[in-house]
Design a protein around this motif. Structure first.
Motif, PDB file in Angstrom:
ATOM      1  N   ALA A 120       1.222 -40.185  33.679  1.00 16.20           N
ATOM      2  CA  ALA A 120       1.980 -39.022  35.215  1.00 16.20           C
ATOM      3  C   ALA A 120       1.170 -37.679  34.840  1.00 16.20           C
ATOM      4  O   ALA A 120      -0.231 -37.359  35.002  1.00 16.20           O
ATOM      5  N   ALA A 121       1.409 -37.117  33.228  1.00 17.01           N
ATOM      6  CA  ALA A 121       0.568 -36.264  32.255  1.00 17.01           C
ATOM      7  C   ALA A 121      -0.971 -36.888  31.986  1.00 17.01           C
ATOM      8  O   ALA A 121      -1.447 -35.481  32.177  1.00 17.01           O
ATOM      9  N   GLN A 122      -1.280 -37.918  31.676  1.00 16.81           N
ATOM     10  CA  GLN A 122      -2.340 -38.323  31.448  1.00 16.81           C
ATOM     11  C   GLN A 122      -3.747 -38.918  32.381  1.00 16.81           C
ATOM     12  O   GLN A 122      -4.613 -37.923  32.416  1.00 16.81           O
ATOM     13  N   ALA A 123      -2.630 -38.475  33.376  1.00 11.02           N
ATOM     14  CA  ALA A 123      -3.076 -39.085  34.772  1.00 11.02           C
ATOM     15  C   ALA A 123      -3.627 -37.649  35.751  1.00 11.02           C
ATOM     16  O   ALA A 123      -4.499 -37.271  36.205  1.00 11.02           O
ATOM     17  N   ILE A 124      -3.169 -36.504  35.045  1.00 11.06           N
ATOM     18  CA  ILE A 124      -3.403 -34.687  36.142  1.00 11.06           C
ATOM     19  C   ILE A 124      -4.059 -34.636  35.001  1.00 11.06           C
ATOM     20  O   ILE A 124      -4.568 -33.832  33.440  1.00 11.06           O
ATOM     21  N   GLU A 125      -5.935 -33.992  35.066  1.00 10.87           N
ATOM     22  CA  GLU A 125      -6.904 -33.159  34.989  1.00 10.87           C
ATOM     23  C   GLU A 125      -6.766 -31.995  34.239  1.00 10.87           C
ATOM     24  O   GLU A 125      -6.591 -31.649  33.483  1.00 10.87           O
ATOM     25  N   GLY A 126      -6.649 -31.222  35.958  1.00 18.57           N
ATOM     26  CA  GLY A 126      -6.852 -29.747  35.438  1.00 18.57           C
ATOM     27  C   GLY A 126      -5.270 -30.027  35.784  1.00 18.57           C
ATOM     28  O   GLY A 126      -4.201 -30.008  35.225  1.00 18.57           O
ATOM     29  N   GLU A 127      -4.889 -28.756  36.656  1.00 13.69           N
ATOM     30  CA  GLU A 127      -3.083 -28.192  37.165  1.00 13.69           C
ATOM     31  C   GLU A 127      -3.154 -28.948  37.733  1.00 13.69           C
ATOM     32  O   GLU A 127      -3.497 -29.226  38.502  1.00 13.69           O
ATOM     33  N   GLY A 128      -1.342 -29.522  37.829  1.00 14.07           N
ATOM     34  CA  GLY A 128      -0.694 -30.287  38.469  1.00 14.07           C
ATOM     35  C   GLY A 128       0.223 -29.737  38.313  1.00 14.07           C
ATOM     36  O   GLY A 128       1.091 -29.590  37.921  1.00 14.07           O
ATOM     37  N   GLN A 129       1.348 -30.682  38.589  1.00 18.02           N
ATOM     38  CA  GLN A 129       2.586 -31.200  39.244  1.00 18.02           C
ATOM     39  C   GLN A 129       2.994 -32.855  39.177  1.00 18.02           C
ATOM     40  O   GLN A 129       2.529 -33.663  39.577  1.00 18.02           O
ATOM     41  N   ILE A 130       4.103 -32.693  37.970  1.00 21.36           N
ATOM     42  CA  ILE A 130       5.107 -33.601  37.981  1.00 21.36           C
ATOM     43  C   ILE A 130       6.665 -33.713  38.322  1.00 21.36           C
ATOM     44  O   ILE A 130       6.856 -32.421  38.164  1.00 21.36           O
ATOM     45  N   THR A 131       6.900 -34.302  39.088  1.00 27.76           N
ATOM     46  CA  THR A 131       7.807 -34.418  40.008  1.00 27.76           C
ATOM     47  C   THR A 131       8.853 -35.425  39.413  1.00 27.76           C
ATOM     48  O   THR A 131       8.583 -36.670  39.214  1.00 27.76           O
TER      49      THR A 131
END
Ligand SMILES: Nc1ncnc2c1ncn2[C@@H]1O[C@H](COP(=O)(O)OP(=O)(O)O)[C@@H](O)[C@H]1O
Ligand SMILES: [Mg+2]
Length: 416
Positions: free
Chosen positions: A319-330
């Motif tokens: 999940a963390a690696q799929a987010i390039e800029g800013e994002g959210q993991i739930t």
């Protein structure tokens, strides 16, 4: 030469049958059921038994029953020798497992051909049984090797992911160690200042009176900004304690995660596993992702915790690696109706193309550069969840994000 045991309480019958067969077979004789069982238990074990039905003491049925009950003798074919044509006793004999019947008086040609047929059939059965046994044991050996290989793969993937995370983990440990060290120097300075007060009071070199000493102490306390010190010290101590706890927790989490060969089924708290996994992986997401935890009420579930943590680790790092800029993991957990719990890991990252969805669980499928991905994470996670009797489902929308739903039965399997 094949060995045939002839059992008959009548010595004339014994002798006649014996003479008839002796040119072709090695013959052993028993004049009672008990004697027959004794001979069967000794070497050489007969390849076939000619068994009289009507005998005083133990009759033929009972001998056959006992032969059938013993793994060592149940495969020896037994031909009943009956005095007269009696369908009831033949039926009963077949039910008990008799191979064939011969009627008295026994005619040589018929007896020899029936015996031949039974011995041939036994040979085929024996060799089938033997190759069956070899096949079963080869299969068992294969399954064992596969299991060992799987465990090794699990372990090496775990080690690889710890390797990939190690810089982040080092950072997570170094950070608190850094401020603990700087807090300690501040505390050491404060301690010096406070010890100076004690010295003023206790040593009193000029022999001054209490008033004068008090004035000195007050002047000293003003100089060192005692009000600030008092405030600061408790903060420093709390922060230092917190830092030490964080390091201790990370080390404990790491130990729980990397535990090798740990394959015990236990009742465990899914949230504790998630928290310790998130703690180890924190550095992978904390700079660019907001972490939202939505934990429901969960019972403990039966599982292999270190393996489930490996699944959670994969999902969170993916999940963390799929987010390039800013994002959210739930990370969401809930109890589902069917005696299961569900752990969902969602991200607002790149998403996965629909035509790639079927491939992501394949071993070695990765879209990441060497050093970032092995392509084993999801395939091993699939295996782990399957072994727990659960399932993994993925929902993804390219450009929007991805959700992995892991369903696990509460009362998971204990085997395999
Ligand atoms: N949350 C996610 N968002 C987008 N793509 C993902 C996600 N999780 C997995 N994938 C895709 O699936 C592939 C396989 O994942 P995985 O088996 O964990 O191996 P790895 O992470 O080592 O590449 C990844 O390389 C990536 O392309
Ligand atoms: Mg992965």
């Amino acid at each position: 030469m094949k060995v045939i045991l002839i059992v008959d309480d009548n010595s004339t019958n014994l002798r006649t049958l014996g003479e008839m067969l002796r040119p072709f077979y090695r013959i052993r004789l028993a004049d009672s059921g008990a004697e027959a069982l004794r001979i069967v238990g000794s070497q050489p074990q007969p390849d076939l038994i000619l068994l009289d039905v009507m005998m005083p003491g133990m009759d033929g049925y009972e001998v056959l029953r006992q032969l059938q009950a013993d793994e060592a003798t149940r495969y020896i074919p037994v031909i009943f020798v009956t005095a007269l044509h009696d369908e009831d006793s033949e039926l009963r004999g077949f039910e008990l497992g008799a191979a064939d019947f011969l009627q008295k008086p026994v005619r040589s040609a018929i007896a020899l051909s029936r015996i031949r047929a039974q011995l041939d059939a036994k040979e085929v059965r024996d060799s089938l049984r033997k190759s069956n046994r070899t096949m079963v044991s080869q299969m068992e050996e294969g399954a064992r090797q596969l299991e060992v290989a799987q465990m090794q793969l699990l372990q090496s993937e775990k080690m690889a992911s710890i390797g990939q995370l190690s810089a982040g983990i080092a950072h997570e440990i170094n950070n608190p160690i850094g401020f603990v060290a700087s807090n300690l120097s501040a505390l050491a300075r404060y301690l010096q200042d406070l010890l100076a007060v004690a010295a003023l009071c206790a040593e009193n070199p000029g022999g001054r009176d209490a008033e004068a000493i008090l004035a000195d102490v007050r002047a000293h306390l003003r100089r060192i900004d005692f009000d600030f010190l008092r405030e600061d010290v408790s903060g420093l101590v709390a922060e230092t304690r917190d830092g030490v706890d964080r390091v201790r927790q990370i080390v404990a989490d790491l130990k729980g995660f990397s535990h090798s060969g740990d394959s015990e089924w236990v009742w465990a708290d899914v949230h504790a596993g998630l928290d310790s996994t998130l703690n180890i992986a924190r550095n992978e997401f904390k700079y660019h992702c907001k972490l939202v935890k939505e934990y429901g009420e969960l019972p403990h579930i039966r599982c292999i915790p270190s393996q489930l943590n490996q699944v959670f680790m994969n999902l969170v790092v993916n999940a963390a690696q799929a987010i390039e800029g800013e994002g959210q993991i739930t990370v969401r957990t809930e109890c589902t109706g069917d005696n299961s719990v569900q752990v969902s890991v969602s991200d607002t990252g790149s998403g996965i193309d629909p035509d790639k969805l079927s491939q992501i669980f394949e071993p070695f499928y990765t879209t990441k550069p060497v050093g970032k991905g092995t392509g084993l994470g999801l395939s091993l996670s699939w295996g782990i969840v399957e072994r727990h009797g659960g399932s993994i489902k993925v929902l993804s929308e390219p450009g929007k994000g991805t959700t992995f739903n892991v369903r696990l039965p509460i009362d998971g399997p204990t085997g395999g």
